[in-house]
Design a protein around this motif. Structure first.
Motif, mmCIF file in Angstrom:
data_model
loop_
_atom_site.group_PDB
_atom_site.id
_atom_site.type_symbol
_atom_site.label_atom_id
_atom_site.label_comp_id
_atom_site.label_asym_id
_atom_site.label_seq_id
_atom_site.Cartn_x
_atom_site.Cartn_y
_atom_site.Cartn_z
ATOM 1 N N PRO A 145 -4.705 -36.774 21.864
ATOM 2 C CA PRO A 145 -3.577 -37.677 21.589
ATOM 3 C C PRO A 145 -2.702 -37.208 20.437
ATOM 4 O O PRO A 145 -1.504 -37.475 20.412
ATOM 5 C CB PRO A 145 -4.264 -39.012 21.263
ATOM 6 C CG PRO A 145 -5.612 -38.921 21.912
ATOM 7 C CD PRO A 145 -5.998 -37.476 21.821
ATOM 8 N N ALA A 146 -3.296 -36.493 19.508
ATOM 9 C CA ALA A 146 -2.512 -36.047 18.356
ATOM 10 C C ALA A 146 -1.564 -34.912 18.706
ATOM 11 O O ALA A 146 -0.597 -34.673 17.983
ATOM 12 C CB ALA A 146 -3.461 -35.609 17.231
ATOM 13 N N SER A 147 -1.813 -34.215 19.822
ATOM 14 C CA SER A 147 -0.989 -33.041 20.147
ATOM 15 C C SER A 147 0.334 -33.416 20.788
ATOM 16 O O SER A 147 1.298 -32.639 20.734
ATOM 17 C CB SER A 147 -1.755 -32.108 21.096
ATOM 18 O OG SER A 147 -1.789 -32.649 22.404
ATOM 19 N N GLN A 148 0.400 -34.554 21.446
ATOM 20 C CA GLN A 148 1.603 -34.976 22.170
ATOM 21 C C GLN A 148 1.982 -33.980 23.265
ATOM 22 O O GLN A 148 3.114 -33.975 23.748
ATOM 23 C CB GLN A 148 2.795 -35.141 21.210
ATOM 24 C CG GLN A 148 2.541 -36.105 20.065
ATOM 25 C CD GLN A 148 2.502 -37.555 20.512
ATOM 26 O OE1 GLN A 148 3.461 -38.064 21.055
ATOM 27 N NE2 GLN A 148 1.374 -38.208 20.292
ATOM 28 N N ALA A 149 1.014 -33.124 23.657
ATOM 29 C CA ALA A 149 1.334 -32.076 24.632
ATOM 30 C C ALA A 149 1.732 -32.648 25.978
ATOM 31 O O ALA A 149 2.580 -32.091 26.678
ATOM 32 C CB ALA A 149 0.132 -31.139 24.793
ATOM 33 N N ALA A 150 1.114 -33.787 26.349
ATOM 34 C CA ALA A 150 1.414 -34.371 27.656
ATOM 35 C C ALA A 150 2.833 -34.905 27.742
ATOM 36 O O ALA A 150 3.312 -35.209 28.830
ATOM 37 C CB ALA A 150 0.413 -35.475 27.984
ATOM 38 N N LEU A 151 3.494 -35.025 26.592
ATOM 39 C CA LEU A 151 4.901 -35.439 26.599
ATOM 40 C C LEU A 151 5.834 -34.254 26.815
ATOM 41 O O LEU A 151 7.023 -34.442 27.065
ATOM 42 C CB LEU A 151 5.253 -36.140 25.282
ATOM 43 C CG LEU A 151 4.584 -37.494 25.028
ATOM 44 C CD1 LEU A 151 4.867 -37.953 23.599
ATOM 45 C CD2 LEU A 151 5.083 -38.525 26.036
ATOM 46 N N GLN A 152 5.304 -33.043 26.675
ATOM 47 C CA GLN A 152 6.138 -31.851 26.716
ATOM 48 C C GLN A 152 6.007 -31.044 28.003
ATOM 49 O O GLN A 152 6.735 -30.073 28.198
ATOM 50 C CB GLN A 152 5.778 -30.935 25.522
ATOM 51 C CG GLN A 152 5.749 -31.633 24.184
ATOM 52 C CD GLN A 152 7.087 -32.271 23.830
ATOM 53 O OE1 GLN A 152 8.138 -31.698 24.116
ATOM 54 N NE2 GLN A 152 7.056 -33.450 23.222
ATOM 55 N N THR A 153 5.084 -31.429 28.874
ATOM 56 C CA THR A 153 4.887 -30.673 30.113
ATOM 57 C C THR A 153 4.279 -31.591 31.154
ATOM 58 O O THR A 153 4.034 -32.779 30.906
ATOM 59 C CB THR A 153 3.981 -29.454 29.865
ATOM 60 O OG1 THR A 153 3.956 -28.638 31.048
ATOM 61 C CG2 THR A 153 2.559 -29.876 29.526
ATOM 62 N N SER A 154 4.024 -31.057 32.333
ATOM 63 C CA SER A 154 3.438 -31.839 33.416
ATOM 64 C C SER A 154 1.927 -31.912 33.240
ATOM 65 O O SER A 154 1.238 -30.887 33.268
ATOM 66 C CB SER A 154 3.771 -31.190 34.761
ATOM 67 O OG SER A 154 3.025 -31.784 35.805
ATOM 68 N N VAL A 155 1.407 -33.129 33.059
ATOM 69 C CA VAL A 155 -0.030 -33.372 32.983
ATOM 70 C C VAL A 155 -0.329 -34.584 33.859
ATOM 71 O O VAL A 155 0.200 -35.662 33.629
ATOM 72 C CB VAL A 155 -0.504 -33.636 31.541
ATOM 73 C CG1 VAL A 155 -2.018 -33.796 31.512
ATOM 74 C CG2 VAL A 155 -0.063 -32.523 30.609
ATOM 75 N N GLU A 156 -1.161 -34.399 34.876
ATOM 76 C CA GLU A 156 -1.417 -35.480 35.824
ATOM 77 C C GLU A 156 -2.880 -35.527 36.220
ATOM 78 O O GLU A 156 -3.583 -34.504 36.201
ATOM 79 C CB GLU A 156 -0.575 -35.308 37.093
ATOM 80 C CG GLU A 156 0.911 -35.451 36.891
ATOM 81 C CD GLU A 156 1.654 -35.610 38.207
ATOM 82 O OE1 GLU A 156 2.802 -35.153 38.290
ATOM 83 O OE2 GLU A 156 1.073 -36.188 39.160
ATOM 84 N N LEU A 157 -3.326 -36.713 36.611
ATOM 85 C CA LEU A 157 -4.609 -36.863 37.272
ATOM 86 C C LEU A 157 -4.392 -36.558 38.749
ATOM 87 O O LEU A 157 -3.494 -37.120 39.378
ATOM 88 C CB LEU A 157 -5.136 -38.290 37.120
ATOM 89 C CG LEU A 157 -5.213 -38.857 35.697
ATOM 90 C CD1 LEU A 157 -5.824 -40.254 35.722
ATOM 91 C CD2 LEU A 157 -6.017 -37.941 34.792
#
Length: 944
Positions: free
Chosen positions: A736-748
């Motif tokens: 959660p601290a990386s915020q990486a999922a806000l910058q690229t496609s991350v999906e279940l």
């Protein structure tokens, strides 16, 4: 300028003087020395002439993969890339909009489609699937006939030094049917240039009037021919250069109207020009081909190439030389441009070319394994200077060619074993089973051309079941049509009783984790692992559990594990085949796999007995699976791109994908603007171009609950759950601290995905419509489909939206043509249905029709030809909609009316109907067409 042209001409003449004088087809052994640069000199002289002396802009050859033109499989002429100028659709903001004088050498492929030379290659001394077209263009009237003819004559006679008395010209002699007079302007231009009237020919529209298609820009052309006879005896003319004067437009009604702007479009084949300049009667005797023919001779040990054709070519050795030399050039150029052998469209044609080359090299030239790949460096050496993409991609080209060759040789060997085994089971008068031949074919599992299968059987004195083969081809076409629709027909299912019995017996859910067992090879291709499994249960078509099934039966197959992806999450099911362990030569085709309560049910047609307890090995259709993987990863990137363009709150409302296309439903406040559509495509294409890694990892579902930016749908996910992240490792994305999922496609996601994004190739949104207020449906294609714009759309959706206002004005003009087309379609379908149904009081059937209007026309024509027959037809459409049209015979009324008949059937499908006592129509939606047809028959028989 003049000095540089003179220098190029001098280099050219010196190169030509080094070649031997005209001797016809060469019969000498080819030298192993490095080839001279004659072809390069000819090409350079052409480009230098137009650039330096006549101010033309040199434009690079476009890829052989056409973009935005669904009418073409490959670029087949120099003018293809300039079609938007001819059609007036060029983007005014584009570089092309400023083109005036242009010249280039264009890579062209003529294989598949309307203009295909594939089957002619090898039979004569001139046909090719790949060739280079030298051309110059003048757009919007910057120059026209006089300048074009003068330039061509100057180049041929002064730069190339071709004797004037060896050149003839032809011009358009007029067409009384269209009211066009002869092109006397071109005739007079040639006379003024010194061409005597005795070497001028006048021809009609078939020879000297060029048309882009049934409609569109067109105009007279004048051609320059070379006399092979050289004044000895009757002239032997071969066309060198075609100069087209685009000045008319063919309207939908067949009439000709003048274009608002005139253009010049010329084309001259480099290979044929070289044959003339080097004194050869065959293009295969030029320095573009001699290094290849020499390499083939050295690699195969076959007798040297001697240029024989027809009956003189004993053993077809020289034919094989020409086929292999031509096809390896085509393969190399296409692969360098991103077209790889595949299963549909241009890739399928390329696959056929590859396998044709393998056949000729192995069977006629006795080439060793890996031979074709060894020819790629020779192609790169001869063409790489002009087309650098060949040099950049030489390793990949050789690898793909070698892989394809090895795969086909393995299939060929296995196919021979299967044929031998099948023949042992046949009686003396039996025909070879169509099902076995189909499983061997390009449309089946092994990928052998059907003509090769027929040839192999002919050698054995066995006849193929042609009628059965035709039936299977029709079924395959119908299956492909269904695959193009989001709503698929329901396959075999396990009902609640079957599932309960499995659970009572303690049968565990199917282990389908092997579906993820694939890897990316250094060559860029994917390797898919096979899977060995045990047959746990068999089901008949009605769902009854049985211990075994016999030959020819369709059944449901339950295994303890599988590598097949069952349709779920919007991704189409895998298909492929299985074999029994120890009996590798009997293929059991698997049409689809479906998940039922945790069990994976495989739909199989059994060519032999199959029983519970058998050990089997499963093989997925790799091309099918890979196409689905491309689409699924593209769906994720599209989802991400939409959030980038529309805002982080944008939600996915559903998706579906198969090997041909992907569909994506998204919540929107308003229809997407052209700018937003363009931005979405651009975001996806950027990720594809960067070839980012795709990371996949199973994690506890709880870890994904509070990750900002993580995309998931409103559905139940397994625990642990698979996380798919583009460009960022999953562990980093879930922090959660990386915020990486806000910058690229991350999906279940539980689907199968690429391991790198580059294999997507491209993405184009070809359709967009509002499903309901607040929900937009996007239709997109990737890879080859994106490049060819496979759909009625001929351009990306954002561009189409910009032109919609203009298209509305043109629509009225097209209505007449559409009505004519519908009548023609209706007549064809009417004849097909009359052949299927014997005379009687009733015809109830399904038929594909593009619109309700066409369907009504079919019904009317059927009743006109069979007036005592009442007819009801259903036509399934995309998205599950069904069209209905019917007409009742006069003799059946008043007890039986069309309006009531249509209402009964459409009400059954949850739709509506309207019409009169005689003719009626309606619509509905159903996944069970047979039930609707039964309702229609029952109602009619009750009234009759």
């Amino acid at each position: 300028m003049a000095a540089s042209v003179a220098a190029a001409a001098g280099r050219l003449r010196r190169a030509i003087r080094r070649s031997p004088q005209w001797r016809g087809p060469s019969r000498r052994a080819l030298s192993s020395e490095a080839p001279p640069t004659q072809a390069a000199a000819v090409r350079d002289a052409f480009l230098s002439f137009f650039r330096d002396r006549h101010g033309h802009r040199l434009v690079p050859s476009s890829s052989v993969r056409p973009r935005g033109d669904p009418s073409l499989l490959f670029v087949n002429a120099g003018m293809n890339q300039f079609k938007p100028i001819f059609l007036g659709t060029v983007d005014p903001r584009s570089e092309m909009a400023g083109f005036q004088r242009v010249a280039n050498s264009q890579k062209c492929v003529r294989a598949g489609g309307r203009h295909s030379d594939l089957e002619d290659v090898g039979r004569d001394l001139s046909h090719h699937t790949f060739f280079e077209m030298l051309g110059n263009w003048a757009f919007r009237g910057v120059y026209f006939k006089e300048e074009a003819c003068s330039m061509a004559w100057e180049l041929l006679t002064q730069v190339y030094g071709i004797p004037e008395d060896r050149l003839w010209v032809s011009y358009f002699g007029g067409d009384p049917k269209t009211g066009l007079g002869p092109d006397l302007e071109s005739r007079d231009i040639w006379l003024n240039l010194g061409v005597p009237a005795s070497r001028m020919l006048s021809f009609g529209p078939q020879e000297n009037f060029w048309e882009m298609g049934d409609t569109g820009p067109c105009g007279p052309c004048t051609e320059i021919h070379y006399d092979l006879a050289g004044g000895v005896g009757a002239p032997q003319l071969v066309e060198l250069w075609n100069l087209v004067f685009v000045q008319h437009n063919r309207e939908a009604d067949g009439s000709l109207q003048p274009l608002p702007q005139r253009h010049v479009d010329t084309g001259m084949g480099l290979e044929r020009l070289l044959a003339v300049l080097q004194g050869r009667r065959s293009t295969y005797d030029t320095d573009l081909f001699s290094p290849l023919l020499n390499a083939i001779h050295q690699g195969c040990g076959a007798p040297p190439y001697s240029g024989r054709v027809g009956a003189a070519d004993e053993g077809h050795t020289d034919t094989a030389y020409r086929v292999v030399a031509d096809h390896i050039r085509t393969l190399s150029v296409c692969i360098a441009d991103g077209v790889s052998p595949g299963m549909s469209g241009a890739p399928l044609v390329l696959r056929q070319i590859l396998r044709r080359a393998v056949r000729f090299s192995t069977e006629l030239l006795r080439a060793p394994p890996g031979f074709l790949g060894s020819l790629v460096p020779v192609v790169v050496e001869t063409l790489g200077g002009a087309y650098p993409e060949l040099q950049r991609n030489s390793a990949q080209i050789a690898s793909l060619v070698s892989e394809g060759e090895a795969a086909f040789l393995a299939s060929l060997q296995r196919g021979r074993r299967i044929i031998e085994r099948t023949l042992r089971r046949l009686g003396p008068s039996d025909v070879f089973p169509a099902e076995v031949a189909w499983s061997l074919s390009l449309s089946g599992n092994l990928g052998l051309p059907l003509d090769l299968v027929e040839l192999m059987l002919e050698e054995k004195g066995v006849q193929l079941d042609s009628a059965g083969l035709e039936r299977l081809a029709q079924e395959e076409a119908q299956h492909r049509a269904r695959q193009a629709e989001p709503v698929q027909e329901q396959g075999l299912q396990l009902d609640i009783h079957a599932l309960g019995e499995l659970q009572r017996q303690g049968v565990p859910p199917t282990d389908d984790s092997p579906k993820y067992n694939y890897s990316l090879q250094p060559s860029g291709g994917y390797e898919f692992s096979t899977c060995e499994a045990q047959v746990l249960q068999l089901y008949t078509e009605d769902g009854t559990a049985v211990a075994s099934v016999g030959e020819g039966h369709r059944c449901g197959l339950l295994l303890d594990k599988t590598n097949f992806y069952a349709e779920q999450g919007g991704q189409a099911s895998d298909r492929g085949y299985l074999v029994r362990v120890g009996l590798q030569d009997v293929l059991f085709p698997v049409a689809r796999a479906q998940v039922c309560g945790g069990f994976i049910l495989h739909e199989v047609v059994a060519p032999e007995c199959l029983k519970v307890g058998d050990q089997v090995q499963l093989h997925v259709d790799e091309a099918w699976r890979l196409s689905c993987m491309e689409k699924h990863t593209a769906v994720h990137l599209l989802n991400w791109a939409l959030r980038q363009a529309l805002g982080p709150g944008t939600e996915q409302r559903g998706s579906h994908l198969n090997p041909e296309w992907l569909r994506f439903d998204v919540a929107t406040q308003a229809p997407l603007t052209p700018e937003q559509l363009r931005a979405v495509e651009g975001t996806v294409q950027k990720a594809v171009g960067q070839d980012e890694a795709v990371y996949v990892e199973e994690v506890a579902l709880a870890r994904t609950a509070h990750v900002p930016g993580l995309r998931s749908l409103d559905e139940v996910y397994p625990d642990p759950v698979r996380v798919v992240s583009v460009g960022v490792p999953v562990a980093q994305a879930l922090n959660p601290a990386s915020q990486a999922a806000l910058q690229t496609s991350v999906e279940l996601c539980c689907g199968t995905h690429l391991l790198r994004t580059g294999a997507i190739g491209d993405l184009v949104i070809i359709g967009e419509r509002q499903l309901t207020k607040g929900t937009t449906r996007l239709l997109a294609v990737t890879g080859e489909q994106a490049q060819q714009a496979v759909d009625t759309a001929v351009m990306p959706q954002w561009q189409r939206r910009e032109l919609q206002a203009t298209l509305k004005a043109l629509q009225r003009r097209a209505n007449t043509a559409v009505r004519k087309l519908e009548m023609g379609q209706a007549a064809q379908k009417t004849q097909e249905l009359l052949q299927q149904h014997s005379e009687g009081p009733l015809i109830v059937d399904t038929v594909y029709a593009e619109s309700l209007s066409v369907l009504v026309k079919v019904v009317r024509q059927l009743c006109k030809q069979a007036p005592s027959t009442s007819v009801l037809l259903l036509s399934p459409q995309p998205l599950g909609q069904v069209l209905c049209a019917c007409q009742v015979a006069q003799s059946a009324m008043p007890a039986f009316t069309a309006e009531a008949w249509a209402l009964a059937v459409c009400s059954h499908m949850g739709g509506k109907a309207w019409g009169s006592r005689v003719v009626a129509q309606g619509t509905g939606s159903t996944a069970d067409l047979e039930a609707a047809l039964s309702t229609a028959r029952a109602y009619a028989l009750n009234k009759l």
